[in-house]
Design a protein around this motif. Structure first.
Motif, PDB file in Angstrom:
ATOM      1  N   GLU A 112       1.110   9.320  -5.885  1.00 18.14           N
ATOM      2  CA  GLU A 112       2.019  10.777  -5.473  1.00 18.14           C
ATOM      3  C   GLU A 112       2.951  11.228  -6.487  1.00 18.14           C
ATOM      4  O   GLU A 112       2.983  12.351  -7.090  1.00 18.14           O
ATOM      5  CB  GLU A 112       2.374  10.943  -4.218  1.00 18.14           C
ATOM      6  CG  GLU A 112       3.009  12.168  -3.610  1.00 18.14           C
ATOM      7  CD  GLU A 112       1.881  13.233  -3.641  1.00 18.14           C
ATOM      8  OE1 GLU A 112       2.003  14.462  -3.670  1.00 18.14           O
ATOM      9  OE2 GLU A 112       0.652  12.828  -3.477  1.00 18.14           O
ATOM     10  N   THR A 113       3.578  10.280  -7.010  1.00 16.14           N
ATOM     11  CA  THR A 113       4.692  10.514  -8.027  1.00 16.14           C
ATOM     12  C   THR A 113       4.116  10.925  -9.400  1.00 16.14           C
ATOM     13  O   THR A 113       4.484  11.966  -9.886  1.00 16.14           O
ATOM     14  CB  THR A 113       5.591   9.031  -8.041  1.00 16.14           C
ATOM     15  OG1 THR A 113       6.290   8.945  -7.081  1.00 16.14           O
ATOM     16  CG2 THR A 113       6.596   9.558  -9.539  1.00 16.14           C
ATOM     17  N   LEU A 161       0.879  -1.247  -0.041  1.00 16.76           N
ATOM     18  CA  LEU A 161       0.049  -0.017  -0.017  1.00 16.76           C
ATOM     19  C   LEU A 161       0.827   1.374  -0.120  1.00 16.76           C
ATOM     20  O   LEU A 161       0.592   2.258  -0.746  1.00 16.76           O
ATOM     21  CB  LEU A 161      -1.006   0.011   1.070  1.00 16.76           C
ATOM     22  CG  LEU A 161      -1.940   1.065   1.172  1.00 16.76           C
ATOM     23  CD1 LEU A 161      -2.852   1.053   0.013  1.00 16.76           C
ATOM     24  CD2 LEU A 161      -2.721   1.011   2.404  1.00 16.76           C
ATOM     25  N   ASP A 162       2.151   1.267   0.889  1.00 17.76           N
ATOM     26  CA  ASP A 162       2.909   2.319   0.754  1.00 17.76           C
ATOM     27  C   ASP A 162       3.392   2.577  -0.856  1.00 17.76           C
ATOM     28  O   ASP A 162       3.711   3.722  -1.067  1.00 17.76           O
ATOM     29  CB  ASP A 162       4.093   2.195   2.047  1.00 17.76           C
ATOM     30  CG  ASP A 162       4.664   3.341   2.290  1.00 17.76           C
ATOM     31  OD1 ASP A 162       4.068   4.480   2.335  1.00 17.76           O
ATOM     32  OD2 ASP A 162       5.896   3.100   2.316  1.00 17.76           O
ATOM     33  N   THR A 163       3.876   1.646  -1.424  1.00 17.63           N
ATOM     34  CA  THR A 163       4.410   1.577  -2.608  1.00 17.63           C
ATOM     35  C   THR A 163       3.466   2.209  -3.627  1.00 17.63           C
ATOM     36  O   THR A 163       3.808   2.980  -4.379  1.00 17.63           O
ATOM     37  CB  THR A 163       4.895   0.084  -3.077  1.00 17.63           C
ATOM     38  OG1 THR A 163       6.072  -0.309  -2.263  1.00 17.63           O
ATOM     39  CG2 THR A 163       5.444   0.063  -4.447  1.00 17.63           C
ATOM     40  N   TRP A 164       2.110   1.659  -3.351  1.00 16.38           N
ATOM     41  CA  TRP A 164       1.149   2.295  -4.498  1.00 16.38           C
ATOM     42  C   TRP A 164       0.905   3.760  -4.120  1.00 16.38           C
ATOM     43  O   TRP A 164       0.865   4.536  -4.986  1.00 16.38           O
ATOM     44  CB  TRP A 164       0.009   1.409  -4.101  1.00 16.38           C
ATOM     45  CG  TRP A 164      -1.158   2.033  -4.791  1.00 16.38           C
ATOM     46  CD1 TRP A 164      -1.688   1.763  -6.158  1.00 16.38           C
ATOM     47  CD2 TRP A 164      -2.266   2.682  -4.400  1.00 16.38           C
ATOM     48  NE1 TRP A 164      -2.833   2.323  -6.608  1.00 16.38           N
ATOM     49  CE2 TRP A 164      -3.239   3.067  -5.503  1.00 16.38           C
ATOM     50  CE3 TRP A 164      -2.679   3.233  -3.073  1.00 16.38           C
ATOM     51  CZ2 TRP A 164      -4.464   3.833  -5.342  1.00 16.38           C
ATOM     52  CZ3 TRP A 164      -3.740   4.124  -3.041  1.00 16.38           C
ATOM     53  CH2 TRP A 164      -4.658   4.395  -4.166  1.00 16.38           C
ATOM     54  N   LEU A 190      10.089   8.630  -5.636  1.00 16.07           N
ATOM     55  CA  LEU A 190      10.193   7.890  -6.991  1.00 16.07           C
ATOM     56  C   LEU A 190      10.657   6.462  -6.937  1.00 16.07           C
ATOM     57  O   LEU A 190      11.730   6.353  -6.409  1.00 16.07           O
ATOM     58  CB  LEU A 190      11.093   8.569  -7.897  1.00 16.07           C
ATOM     59  CG  LEU A 190      11.259   8.132  -9.166  1.00 16.07           C
ATOM     60  CD1 LEU A 190       9.835   8.371  -9.957  1.00 16.07           C
ATOM     61  CD2 LEU A 190      12.467   8.874 -10.193  1.00 16.07           C
ATOM     62  N   GLN A 191       9.858   5.443  -7.362  1.00 14.82           N
ATOM     63  CA  GLN A 191      10.174   4.156  -7.036  1.00 14.82           C
ATOM     64  C   GLN A 191      11.042   3.808  -8.330  1.00 14.82           C
ATOM     65  O   GLN A 191      11.038   4.393  -9.312  1.00 14.82           O
ATOM     66  CB  GLN A 191       8.668   3.408  -7.503  1.00 14.82           C
ATOM     67  CG  GLN A 191       7.662   3.679  -6.469  1.00 14.82           C
ATOM     68  CD  GLN A 191       7.988   3.151  -4.985  1.00 14.82           C
ATOM     69  OE1 GLN A 191       8.494   2.159  -4.908  1.00 14.82           O
ATOM     70  NE2 GLN A 191       7.991   3.984  -3.904  1.00 14.82           N
ATOM     71  N   PRO A 192      12.010   2.707  -8.083  1.00 16.33           N
ATOM     72  CA  PRO A 192      13.080   2.368  -9.061  1.00 16.33           C
ATOM     73  C   PRO A 192      12.104   2.122 -10.358  1.00 16.33           C
ATOM     74  O   PRO A 192      12.708   2.184 -11.427  1.00 16.33           O
ATOM     75  CB  PRO A 192      13.480   1.267  -8.553  1.00 16.33           C
ATOM     76  CG  PRO A 192      13.472   1.406  -6.977  1.00 16.33           C
ATOM     77  CD  PRO A 192      12.037   1.806  -6.790  1.00 16.33           C
TER      78      PRO A 192
END
Length: 157
Positions: free
Chosen positions: A79-80, A71-74, A115-117
């Motif tokens: 937001e990104t 959920l945190d990743t989502w 920002l996710q990888p």
């Protein structure tokens, strides 16, 4: 010997003594009628039930933490993308202050832990394309590190 109801027994008789001592004429009053395997199963279940409960609690905690991480990743990804959308809208409006704000937002987002990888390549390509098209190669090069070379055009040009 016939069984005499308790209310008719006289104290001190042989049967009263046997009942009080837990034995009978055959000597088997104190022997359990529960088979041994049932006793073993009972002991094993008594020991294993708290262990199984602990295992269930640990598994539940693990699954809960895993769901929280997903959920945190989502949320980070949402937001990104919201920030990317806003920055691109600012850049495409054509206003100089909006363009600068959009480029700065995209550049800051590239350095952010938000920002996710998986999204890095998309945001990097978008930042480069928008910045070069709207700001120009010289201004984009100033925003980049000093030793970065700006290459215009595609591979087929």
């Amino acid at each position: 010997m016939s069984e005499v109801p308790l209310r008719y027994r006289r104290p001190g008789t042989h049967l009263d003594t046997a009942i009080a001592s837990g034995t009978s004429d055959t000597g088997h009053w104190g022997v359990s009628v529960i088979p041994t395997w049932i006793s073993v199963v009972g002991v094993v279940m008594t020991v294993l039930s708290p262990v199984l409960a602990l295992g269930g609690v640990a598994l539940g905690g693990y699954l809960s933490r895993k769901a929280d991480r997903e959920l945190d990743t989502w949320r980070h990804r949402e937001e990104t993308m919201r920030m990317v959308r806003w920055a691109v809208e600012q850049i495409l409006e054509g206003d100089e202050a909006g363009t600068d704000a959009g480029v700065v937002t995209l550049r800051s987002l590239m350095r952010s832990e938000l920002l996710q990888p998986e999204d890095y390549d998309l945001v990097a390509a978008l930042t480069a394309a928008v910045a070069i098209d709207r700001v120009g190669p010289a201004a984009y090069a100033e925003l980049e590190n000093a030793d970065t070379e700006v290459v215009e055009g595609g591979a087929g040009e």
